[in-house]
Design an enzyme around this catalytic site. Structure first.
Site, PDB file in Angstrom:
ATOM      1  N   SER A   1       4.102 -80.540 -27.881  1.00 59.50           N
ATOM      2  CA  SER A   1       3.279 -79.398 -27.492  1.00 59.50           C
ATOM      3  C   SER A   1       2.381 -79.014 -28.650  1.00 59.50           C
ATOM      4  O   SER A   1       2.772 -79.163 -29.816  1.00 59.50           O
ATOM      5  CB  SER A   1       4.156 -78.197 -27.142  1.00 59.50           C
ATOM      6  OG  SER A   1       3.350 -77.042 -26.966  1.00 59.50           O
TER       7      SER A   1
ATOM      8  N   TYR B   1      10.603 -72.300 -29.227  1.00 60.60           N
ATOM      9  CA  TYR B   1       9.899 -73.392 -28.537  1.00 60.60           C
ATOM     10  C   TYR B   1       9.077 -74.199 -29.546  1.00 60.60           C
ATOM     11  O   TYR B   1       9.154 -75.434 -29.599  1.00 60.60           O
ATOM     12  CB  TYR B   1       8.987 -72.819 -27.448  1.00 60.60           C
ATOM     13  CG  TYR B   1       8.274 -73.863 -26.635  1.00 60.60           C
ATOM     14  CD1 TYR B   1       8.971 -74.634 -25.699  1.00 60.60           C
ATOM     15  CD2 TYR B   1       6.905 -74.092 -26.787  1.00 60.60           C
ATOM     16  CE1 TYR B   1       8.321 -75.605 -24.948  1.00 60.60           C
ATOM     17  CE2 TYR B   1       6.246 -75.060 -26.047  1.00 60.60           C
ATOM     18  CZ  TYR B   1       6.963 -75.810 -25.121  1.00 60.60           C
ATOM     19  OH  TYR B   1       6.321 -76.772 -24.375  1.00 60.60           O
TER      20      TYR B   1
END
Length: 273
Positions: A135, A148
């Site tokens: 990501s 995250y």
């Protein structure tokens, strides 16, 4: 990978929705033999885009049996796409430890265990390709998405090291970092609740609203599928690929060139903190 990919076998974890499903449909149309995975394929009776195998990245036995199915049927597995992932948001102080562990199990230990399960087969067949979906959030610590960011950053770094270890076996490995895509990841995300009268109530609540609006207006997952297809067909994949709108990719460049405190200020302004 040779131009003839009619019989190339691809395994995509988390292939039943979102980016994984998009990649699977695209590669199927291009003539690849595609297997996706889901924790409960039996719940997806009307899914007919490609074959779904039962696999939970948190369960090594389910990983091994899914890989065994492919090996028995085809005797080969050419491409693994570690796409299964889970979002998590919240003030780090308020996220329960078991939720942090659960997130790392899906986003970090999961891809490692699936990769470990396919490497012996790839070595036996003389090569292969592993694509780890990370990501753009893995390049920077984002407020209220710190866990995250950390899980994806850990996978990025591990890939950098692992690809060097695999070169001798003609097994290639790369990272693809998507920005915000219009998928249902926000629905599957663990949201630490916004706690009334918590010191984080307002800033976290506001950030949450902002993040949800970003995902809804995100890029089309087909973009990811096209990049993955391009990577599969290239002989020497790069270490990192980034896919997303210009500003998201540019934010990584800015982080490289700006002093840390200036960059932090930019992020804080962006999140209105």
């Amino acid at each position: 990978m040779s131009a003839n990919h009619k019989n190339k076998v691809v395994l995509i974890t988390g292939g039943s929705s979102g980016i994984g499903k998009s990649i699977g449909i695209y590669l199927t149309e291009k003539g690849y033999i595609v297997y996706g995975t889901s924790r409960n394929p039996s719940k997806l009776k009307d899914f007919n885009h490609f074959t779904l195998l039962k696999l939970d990245v948190a369960d090594t036995i389910s990983i091994e049996s899914a890989v065994a199915v492919i090996e028995q049927k085809h005797g080969q597995l050419d491409v693994l796409i570690n796409n299964a992932g889970a979002g998590i948001t919240g003030p780090i102080e308020e996220i329960p430890e078991d939720e942090i562990i659960k997130n790392f199990t899906t986003n970090y230990f999961g891809p490692i265990n699936v990769t470990k399960a396919v490497l012996p087969l790839m070595r036996k067949q003389g090569g292969g390709l592993v694509i780890n979906v990370t990501s753009i959030a893995g390049y920077m610590g984002l407020p209220y998405r710190g866990i995250y960011s950390a899980s994806k950053a850990a996978l990025e770094m591990t890939t950098e090291a692992w690809r060097m270890e695999l070169k001798a076996f003609n097994i290639k490995m790369t990272n693809v970092a998507p920005g915000d895509f219009a998928t249902n990841i926000a629905a599957g995300r663990y949201h630490a609740p916004v706690i009334k009268s918590s010191p984080y109530e307002k800033p976290y609540g506001d950030t949450l609203k902002m993040m949800d609006s970003h995902v809804d207006s995100g890029s089309d997952p087909l973009e990811m599928a096209k990049v993955v297809y391009k990577i599969i067909r290239t002989d020497t994949p790069k270490v990192h690929y980034k896919v997303g709108v210009f500003m998201q990719k540019f934010s990584i460049v800015l982080k490289r060139i700006l002093p840390d405190l200036v960059y932090e200020k930019l992020l804080m302004n962006h999140y209105k903190l």
